[in-house]
Design a protein around this motif. Structure first.
Motif, mmCIF file in Angstrom:
data_model
loop_
_atom_site.group_PDB
_atom_site.id
_atom_site.type_symbol
_atom_site.label_atom_id
_atom_site.label_comp_id
_atom_site.label_asym_id
_atom_site.label_seq_id
_atom_site.Cartn_x
_atom_site.Cartn_y
_atom_site.Cartn_z
ATOM 1 N N TRP A 122 19.646 20.518 6.307
ATOM 2 C CA TRP A 122 18.840 20.014 5.230
ATOM 3 C C TRP A 122 19.448 20.532 3.680
ATOM 4 N N ARG A 123 20.075 20.325 2.952
ATOM 5 C CA ARG A 123 19.871 20.200 1.623
ATOM 6 C C ARG A 123 19.130 20.475 0.743
ATOM 7 N N TYR A 124 18.731 20.900 -0.295
ATOM 8 C CA TYR A 124 18.207 22.320 -1.100
ATOM 9 C C TYR A 124 19.116 22.391 -3.107
ATOM 10 N N HIS A 125 18.064 21.955 -3.988
ATOM 11 C CA HIS A 125 18.371 22.445 -5.237
ATOM 12 C C HIS A 125 17.260 23.100 -5.985
ATOM 13 N N PHE A 126 18.226 24.329 -6.763
ATOM 14 C CA PHE A 126 16.554 25.281 -7.145
ATOM 15 C C PHE A 126 17.244 25.121 -8.838
ATOM 16 N N LYS A 127 16.453 24.317 -9.685
ATOM 17 C CA LYS A 127 17.492 24.162 -11.027
ATOM 18 C C LYS A 127 18.703 23.641 -11.421
ATOM 19 N N LEU A 128 20.153 24.701 -11.064
ATOM 20 C CA LEU A 128 21.546 24.487 -11.271
ATOM 21 C C LEU A 128 22.222 25.225 -9.480
ATOM 22 N N ILE A 129 20.743 25.869 -9.005
ATOM 23 C CA ILE A 129 21.367 25.867 -7.877
ATOM 24 C C ILE A 129 20.976 24.406 -6.527
ATOM 25 N N THR A 130 22.771 24.882 -6.635
ATOM 26 C CA THR A 130 22.992 23.157 -5.557
ATOM 27 C C THR A 130 23.589 23.428 -4.487
ATOM 28 N N ASP A 131 24.068 24.596 -4.130
ATOM 29 C CA ASP A 131 24.554 24.885 -2.907
ATOM 30 C C ASP A 131 23.488 25.635 -2.147
ATOM 31 N N ILE A 132 22.310 25.209 -1.974
ATOM 32 C CA ILE A 132 21.182 26.029 -0.537
ATOM 33 C C ILE A 132 20.767 24.822 0.540
ATOM 34 N N SER A 133 20.647 25.308 1.583
ATOM 35 C CA SER A 133 20.641 24.128 2.674
ATOM 36 C C SER A 133 19.997 25.482 3.754
ATOM 37 N N LEU A 134 19.284 24.868 4.576
ATOM 38 C CA LEU A 134 19.232 25.190 5.689
ATOM 39 C C LEU A 134 19.521 24.246 7.379
ATOM 40 N N TYR A 135 19.853 24.912 8.149
ATOM 41 C CA TYR A 135 20.417 24.402 8.962
ATOM 42 C C TYR A 135 20.390 25.038 10.683
ATOM 43 N N VAL A 136 20.498 23.905 12.089
ATOM 44 C CA VAL A 136 20.387 24.205 13.185
ATOM 45 C C VAL A 136 21.440 24.958 13.590
ATOM 46 N N ARG A 137 21.591 25.970 14.309
ATOM 47 C CA ARG A 137 22.940 26.881 14.611
ATOM 48 C C ARG A 137 21.765 27.650 16.396
ATOM 49 N N GLY A 138 22.354 26.802 17.369
ATOM 50 C CA GLY A 138 22.309 27.458 18.326
ATOM 51 C C GLY A 138 20.887 27.684 18.572
ATOM 52 N N ASP A 139 21.424 28.438 19.557
ATOM 53 C CA ASP A 139 19.514 28.108 21.049
ATOM 54 C C ASP A 139 19.262 30.288 20.838
ATOM 55 N N THR A 140 17.449 30.309 21.535
ATOM 56 C CA THR A 140 17.125 31.558 21.621
ATOM 57 C C THR A 140 15.886 31.259 22.186
ATOM 58 N N LEU A 141 15.897 32.694 22.859
ATOM 59 C CA LEU A 141 14.408 32.623 23.827
ATOM 60 C C LEU A 141 13.343 33.570 23.008
ATOM 61 N N ILE A 142 12.206 32.258 22.998
ATOM 62 C CA ILE A 142 10.964 33.915 22.492
ATOM 63 C C ILE A 142 10.161 34.020 23.728
ATOM 64 N N ASN A 143 9.675 34.820 24.059
ATOM 65 C CA ASN A 143 8.205 34.935 24.648
ATOM 66 C C ASN A 143 8.736 33.429 26.231
ATOM 67 N N GLY A 144 10.271 33.670 26.575
ATOM 68 C CA GLY A 144 10.490 32.859 28.348
ATOM 69 C C GLY A 144 10.769 31.097 27.102
ATOM 70 N N ILE A 145 10.487 30.946 26.421
ATOM 71 C CA ILE A 145 10.325 29.542 25.310
ATOM 72 C C ILE A 145 12.097 29.274 24.283
ATOM 73 N N LEU A 146 12.456 28.270 24.758
ATOM 74 C CA LEU A 146 13.594 28.109 24.686
ATOM 75 C C LEU A 146 13.655 27.459 22.750
ATOM 76 N N TYR A 147 14.433 28.049 21.782
ATOM 77 C CA TYR A 147 13.861 27.450 20.558
ATOM 78 C C TYR A 147 15.120 27.325 19.774
ATOM 79 N N LYS A 148 15.714 26.155 19.164
ATOM 80 C CA LYS A 148 16.977 26.146 18.554
ATOM 81 C C LYS A 148 16.309 27.194 16.912
ATOM 82 N N LYS A 149 17.754 28.096 16.462
ATOM 83 C CA LYS A 149 17.460 29.008 15.728
ATOM 84 C C LYS A 149 18.206 27.981 14.425
#
Length: 228
Positions: free
Chosen positions: A48-75
């Protein structure tokens, strides 16, 4: 159960037309996520790509898995030069989808919350609560209207969630299979008139190098009366 329309615009043959028509929503999600009853938001390599005023290289992304309390999540990782000037990624939260619900566990916490219930969010007249950045639920929101948008050749179902209890009413818009109109999957709740983050603007969503949502393509205001 409300079916979500997320289809590729273009011609198809008979085999493509009938593909998956006898599958359950869960089976359809595995067979072809973009035609599933609940279009999944989480997918390896999605960003997911974002911008903040003139800053344009902002993003969230999915990479890999993790276990929390025995439940599988995407990081979920963030690249944000406002927070890390060298542009290095930082872990921000874990998310998972189960049935019609999207869950999140914020960095440093162990308890999950429901970010949104996809099914309830598309039932006009229903009331739902949303998960905020402190791991707590906000006030209830009423589903006031649903509509559809087309962007990058894809058709998405959208829903408007109104806060009718606040002194200064506002609303969110959820784009099924993508995220919130104003903030994608950012779990922040600093609101403007359209329910978005005051500073960050959600611009686009990608699967790898393929853009599946572009904010500038969309005229949500025509359906919901949004003000930018």
């Amino acid at each position: 159960m409300l079916m979500c329309l997320v289809v590729m615009v273009g011609c198809s043959n008979n085999d493509e037309t009938t593909k998956g028509e006898n599958l359950t929503p869960e089976e359809a999600a595995k067979e072809d996520p973009q035609t599933a009853a609940y279009a999944p938001v989480l997918k390896e390599g999605r960003s997911w790509r974002y911008h903040f005023k003139l800053i344009t290289d902002i993003s969230l992304y999915v990479r890999g898995d993790t276990l929390i309390n025995g439940i599988l999540y995407k990081k979920i990782y963030a690249i944000d030069k406002r927070l890390r000037r060298d542009g290095s990624p930082g872990y921000t939260c874990a998310m998972r989808e189960d049935g019609s619900k999207l869950y999140a566990v914020l960095n440093g916490q162990s308890e999950e919350g429901v970010v949104i219930d996809y099914e309830a969010a598309f039932q006009v007249g229903s009331r739902i609560s949303l998960y905020n950045n402190h791991g707590q639920y906000e006030d209830f929101y009423e589903v006031s209207k649903t509509s559809e948008i087309v962007t990058q050749g894809f058709q998405y179902k959208v829903t408007r969630l109104d806060d009718t209890e606040s002194q200064y009413p506002f609303y969110y818009v959820w784009i099924q299979g993508v995220g919130f109109y104003t903030r994608g999957i950012k779990l922040t709740f600093a609101k403007n008139a359209a329910g978005g983050d005051y500073y960050y603007v959600f611009d686009a969503c990608y699967d790898g190098d393929v853009c599946i949502y572009q904010r500038t393509d969309v005229n949500i205001g025509a359906a919901f009366g949004l003000t930018e």
